[in-house]
Scaffold this active site. Structure first.
Site, PDB file in Angstrom:
ATOM      1  N   ARG A  33      12.008   2.511   6.107  1.00 29.09           N
ATOM      2  CA  ARG A  33      11.853   1.067   6.316  1.00 29.09           C
ATOM      3  C   ARG A  33      12.947   0.439   7.169  1.00 29.09           C
ATOM      4  O   ARG A  33      12.649  -0.402   8.035  1.00 29.09           O
ATOM      5  CB  ARG A  33      11.760   0.346   4.962  1.00 29.09           C
ATOM      6  CG  ARG A  33      10.602   0.794   4.068  1.00 29.09           C
ATOM      7  CD  ARG A  33       9.342   1.028   4.833  1.00 29.09           C
ATOM      8  NE  ARG A  33       8.160   1.160   4.013  1.00 29.09           N
ATOM      9  CZ  ARG A  33       6.994   1.557   4.484  1.00 29.09           C
ATOM     10  NH1 ARG A  33       6.854   1.868   5.776  1.00 29.09           N
ATOM     11  NH2 ARG A  33       5.949   1.651   3.693  1.00 29.09           N
ATOM     12  N   ASP A  74      -5.775  -3.038   7.181  1.00 28.68           N
ATOM     13  CA  ASP A  74      -4.940  -4.075   6.571  1.00 28.68           C
ATOM     14  C   ASP A  74      -4.049  -4.780   7.573  1.00 28.68           C
ATOM     15  O   ASP A  74      -3.991  -6.012   7.610  1.00 28.68           O
ATOM     16  CB  ASP A  74      -4.087  -3.473   5.438  1.00 28.68           C
ATOM     17  CG  ASP A  74      -4.931  -3.185   4.200  1.00 28.68           C
ATOM     18  OD1 ASP A  74      -6.177  -3.314   4.265  1.00 28.68           O
ATOM     19  OD2 ASP A  74      -4.351  -2.818   3.161  1.00 28.68           O
ATOM     20  N   SER A 132      -2.984   4.235  -2.978  1.00 27.96           N
ATOM     21  CA  SER A 132      -2.488   3.917  -1.644  1.00 27.96           C
ATOM     22  C   SER A 132      -1.405   4.922  -1.275  1.00 27.96           C
ATOM     23  O   SER A 132      -0.752   5.485  -2.145  1.00 27.96           O
ATOM     24  CB  SER A 132      -1.912   2.503  -1.623  1.00 27.96           C
ATOM     25  OG  SER A 132      -0.729   2.463  -2.387  1.00 27.96           O
ATOM     26  N   ASP A 139       9.058  -2.190  -0.726  1.00 32.35           N
ATOM     27  CA  ASP A 139       9.114  -2.134   0.733  1.00 32.35           C
ATOM     28  C   ASP A 139       9.357  -3.502   1.357  1.00 32.35           C
ATOM     29  O   ASP A 139      10.053  -3.618   2.362  1.00 32.35           O
ATOM     30  CB  ASP A 139       7.833  -1.501   1.282  1.00 32.35           C
ATOM     31  CG  ASP A 139       7.842   0.001   1.072  1.00 32.35           C
ATOM     32  OD1 ASP A 139       8.943   0.584   1.015  1.00 32.35           O
ATOM     33  OD2 ASP A 139       6.761   0.595   0.960  1.00 32.35           O
TER      34      ASP A 139
END
Lengths: 410, 410, 410, 410
Positions: free
Chosen positions: B100, B18, B183, B129
């Site tokens: 993050r 990705d 995921s 996110d």
């Protein structure tokens, strides 16, 4: 207070040795009429022996009150508290705390009925329970006289207590002669243990202290899967079978007990100012809390859920400290109850060797909308492009701060 | 923004399919220079392949940044958060949320170093996110340009993504051709899983989703007992062995993993407004939280502990929502850190088939004073008679309320 | 959204130039049927001219809705908010914020009645009002289409607006041709002013901006003394004369206006992320807040009062941000309303040149008990000796901390 | 405690009749050595007479301690508290509360220095001050003995006190023979009055009670405009003239006094459980609070400002209740102080007949950005189109709730 001031006192009477000593001490010290109140809150003891013992100690039949409070206890105290997901100091499910106001309330009701001017409890002078009892008394009958023998008398050792009992022909069970290695309190919600063998917080709880649950190690090797149904925030059925509040909690207690669920070894902060170490067994309550959070997770809006989480520590503190009948507890309850209107549905849980795991939740009022979360495009209510504006306006004040930092070099 | 506006962009690059597609899409769409940043936060993947792949995709060697952030991550992000006992919505340990801001901070540092005007991340347009990355970016570099491909491009299906990859000679692992059944995100603190097979919250999490822990059922039949040492609120040793922050968390992860600890199946409320269902595995963090509460229980004053509990939900919400670099998070951190000065000592824990149980705590700074709690008389600081005054003054306002009720008959 | 998607839109229509331009712009841009809604919230303007102007602009008579909302506004919005003593950022009485949800709600009701699929407001893209309107719309009609012309059109300057108006034969008052030196919003609770001449926060507000109050300097040299009566938290009478909610607020406005009361010059933080400087005139509301706190001071228990004070900032923030129809606002309201049962009685206030001073309070439910406070001995409920126990138990944890400090030398 | 237990006691000694009686009573009752401590906190009285009187009453010169605490009081107590914008029950500026911990701390320091084992204060048994003094004592010297004469002795009427004084040759000022119509406490921050003539909360405060301010009515007809400068949250200059903390507060007191600023007539809730009615005059503090909020309004971020507002009621309650030296107060202070780093700049205020109005604020660290607010397009950081996404994501959960309502028909 002057001993002669008390005419008639309602005693919270368990039928055990300690409250029997209190009973006799009240008669001999205050020279007053004693009314006994014995309640079934699910502590798992017969109540008739308490009646017999009261009679034996000279209480008039009309002055002996015995009541089964299990349904009222769960419906009007335990369930409202669980709507709040109340947990004291991150861990304690408040099993003792929540029972005291109800006992206090009943004592006051009896006092009003029989024209008593005083009430009496058997809680020690170092614990929280004296506060919880007495705040309930005072809130409901502001002019009541309160007698707390453990703070007043000179029976300050086990030896003196036994002497007093013998002197007054109070029957003494063999195992009550010496100091107990720990003391317990039990009701339908939990059993607590504290004192003596538990006093060193660096040492593990001895096995023999546990009475309400098997250990995770000895629990079955196979998980039990159950469902719990909720209506407006209260549990109403287990495995699809509708149950009254007390029956439901008893059922969850059974399920928890055999699966080693709900043990807690805790050092907590008492309201009277010191730390103490307690061991709690709350088998059904531990399942109930998990289940309630599970059903809330799909039926409660985020704003409501987060407000509840923010208010909870204060609510739990109020319950722990004994302020059940205080306006601020009632205000918080009003807010919490307001949130529970749609907390209805079914939660599936796995019970296994001490673990309670929510493994499924469903509700006719679910706010969980798969369409909104799916990664593929297509949902109507959520447009990914909106996220940019959302982020940029949320970031605006942080950017302004960043610019200031840059500009001022600080 | 106008595509020609971007000169140089720092991409958070994992080396996976990705972000490789994003890399190429940035080059072809924006015509800008791409700088890749690959971080080791303990996700358990080699970093060198990311370098090779970046080179393969045409990134200049000097534009490839790879950094091992494990120690910084645990020391400056995970540990401060655990000082707060932060738990989102009563259960989630914030494993993704806390990583993050650090990644964002590093991207900005690289952007400043290489003179990039933009940053880019691979988070979707529906999740939290994107918010966490971008709030960090904007807070630290208010004039930065942010590129969020998933919100911008037209590669809105797996098929289109694969087509794009093929067209641009991006290597495609065999198992990446179809849609993933779920995921994941992983770092030293946790692994999260969401999407597809997890989207029906009434259905259990399939076994194959778990990757970080064994199930309680398959965990050893014998408990593991460990100790964790703390200094000023941070864990410093396991079983008496001093470890760096990252090594310590890794050690706890191992211990948690084999004992089936730290699984969580949760429906949570995202900051962007919808509910989502996630599965989290936080083996070491789950132990760490229990241990930290354990050491706090004997070293933290009640006033400090309760204030922490009241502030915690807001703190957790801020971390979850991505406001790590916001003044209010820093203010709360200042308050929390202030409380941790004496949170030093040793906690003993039992790990057994999913359970983490504190079974002992000791500290040179313990506030637990056995003398004060002992049921026998003799302690100096606590006089039982004080309890009466304490209760009576606390009851005064409740009595006044009771008198009003009586007087007004309401 | 696609322009052709909208069939019928309910516009919040004041009859002024700006919303008349919006009206015409909706017709020409969306080609949709326009329904106008004009509300009297006490802004002090005639409503009939709005009807005439709507007719003139081609709105069908059955599509013109005009409603006097003053009583509903005060009863169901202003009064509940004042029960909370809500003040934003320590000072702002939320006069604009509280009106928007009601207007939004009425637009949605009309939309449901006339089968409109869209609603439209005239708030700018930089302010809070767009948020307040739209959150109300979406909460009450989740599938509604929202048109916010100021965010959409290209009439981005006064010149363009005037051109558009001239082109479409919209009457333009002479003083509306140029930019206004400031913009205002008014309703029964307040008048706000912001923009242009107020934009430099270091500069005083020019005299001509004030419209709702005389200055303290020009107010009478003699104080006005009034009484305000309350029942269950809501004001019901002024100087002993029972008044409807709107009439009462109007009366207080008159009293405030002539005495120079309720001016506020404030830099506040908008929900959309920037600071702005506003000037507010809330003459009656300022009196009402003082009076409400006055009656609460003798009728509200401390626990309730302090909980209210703790919850208030969040409540005010929710109202300011437009979350009137959010569950968390309703939860807080439930808590607040619960506290108001006995907030009944009379407050005497002195109004003098900008000052509002409570100078007397009395209530049949007063919790103020002179016996308890008198310095001489004799009162029954309060025994001075209780204070020692109260203090000693409250001090216990502090003493334990002190002992630790001494012992550890830190 | 046993009277013979006390060897040496440090008395908070004002030099007035009441504390002189206490001094003598300590000597005669406890037979202990008395050390006097007299502090200048700006109460406006000479200290030398206290020394002379102490000597007269037989105190050894080396046992007389007199200290000017004004700077320490304002710098380390008043200013930190004003950083929090602390206001108790919405109105009281905590003038008495904040002085007690400092006096208590000094008594303990002297006790440590002279080897005293006890401390003594002259606060009554019904008020808050006994709590504040004693919590400070116990926190700082956990083993200290505390003597609170008003709770112990039998001098329970004015007559008995005077008799005692006469018997022990204590000089009695003529106006001290009868009961005072009210009692007062004064320091640099405020003067409080309570008791007797103030006890009926329905009656206005008599004019002669005020001592620190002129009435708004008699204040000048012309406004005074001043500036106050701040650095990191603390005031540093008035009208551009740098002043020490105490000198600055004194200056503001002068300005407030002549302009009739800072009077407050309040019914408040005491920590010991009853309501009391007090009258406060806080001229300088009232100006300082307004000025501080003014400078914060342009220098403080919204997140920080709102968190401060949420924490403030708890902070004020802690100060009021006497928990200055408690960890939770220190934690809150840490959070508050963290926020003040950039609270630097100048505020312009208008003082006029009881009103304090901020009319201008400026700062090198201003977060107020005119570009962002201007109604015309052009600003860079704020794009109006972002507002749509911001609103839509904030609305998402409300829309989901609306859909549920529609779907379930509830």
């Amino acid at each position: 207070m002057a001993k002669s001031d008390v005419k008639k006192v309602v005693l919270a009477y368990s039928g055990g040795l300690d409250t029997s000593i209190i009973l006799k001490w009240l008669q001999t010290t205050y020279g007053c009429e004693v009314v006994t109140f014995t309640a079934d809150l699910g502590q798992g003891e017969e109540l008739e022996p308490a009646r017999q013992k009261a009679l034996l100690l000279g209480i008039k039949p009309e002055n002996i009150f015995i009541e089964d409070l299990r349904e009222e206890f769960v419906r009007d105290y335990v369930f409202p508290m669980f709507r709040a997901n109340a947990v004291y100091e991150g861990q304690y499910l408040l099993g003792t705390s929540i029972a005291r106001p109800l006992i206090g309330k009943k004592q006051i009701e009896i006092a009003e009925k029989v024209g008593a001017d005083a009430v009496c409890h058997g809680a020690t002078g170092k614990g929280n329970d004296q506060v919880r009892f007495e705040l309930a008394y005072y809130a409901l009958k502001p002019d009541v006289k309160v007698i707390a023998p453990w703070r007043e008398w000179d029976l300050t050792s086990r030896t003196k207590l036994i002497e007093f009992a013998e002197k007054h022909q109070i029957p003494i069970a063999k195992d009550k002669r010496g100091d107990a290695p720990f003391s317990t309190d039990a009701n339908l919600l939990h059993t607590s243990s504290e004192g003596k063998v538990l006093e060193d917080p660096s040492q593990d709880v001895p096995d023999y202290v546990f009475s309400r649950t098997v250990s995770p190690e000895t629990a079955p090797d196979k998980a039990t899967v159950i469902t719990v149904d909720f209506e407006r925030g209260d549990a109403t059925a287990v495995d699809g079978v509708k149950l009254s509040p007390a029956a439901l909690l008893a059922k969850l207690n059974d399920l928890g007990r055999i699966n080693g669920i709900g043990r807690l070894d805790l050092v907590e902060n008492r309201y009277v100012g010191m730390k103490s170490r307690g061991m709690y067994e709350t088998p059904g309550g531990t399942i109930l809390l998990a289940a309630h959070r599970g059903i809330e997770s799909i039926t409660l809006d985020r704003g409501a859920a987060h407000l509840k989480d923010e208010l909870m520590p204060k609510y739990a503190e109020l319950v722990y400290n004994g302020f059940w009948f205080a306006p601020e507890r009632e205000m918080l309850q009003a807010a919490i109850d307001k949130s529970q209107e749609f907390v209805t549905g079914r939660v599936r849980l796995k019970l296994y060797k001490g673990n309670v795991t929510v493994i499924g939740r469903e509700s006719p009022y679910s706010l969980y909308d798969q369409e909104l979360v799916t990664f593929e495009e297509g949902a109507v209510a959520y447009d990914q492009h909106d996220a940019q504006g959302f982020i940029k306006l949320n970031a605006l004040r942080l950017r302004t701060l960043g610019q200031r930092r840059k500009k001022t070099g600080i």
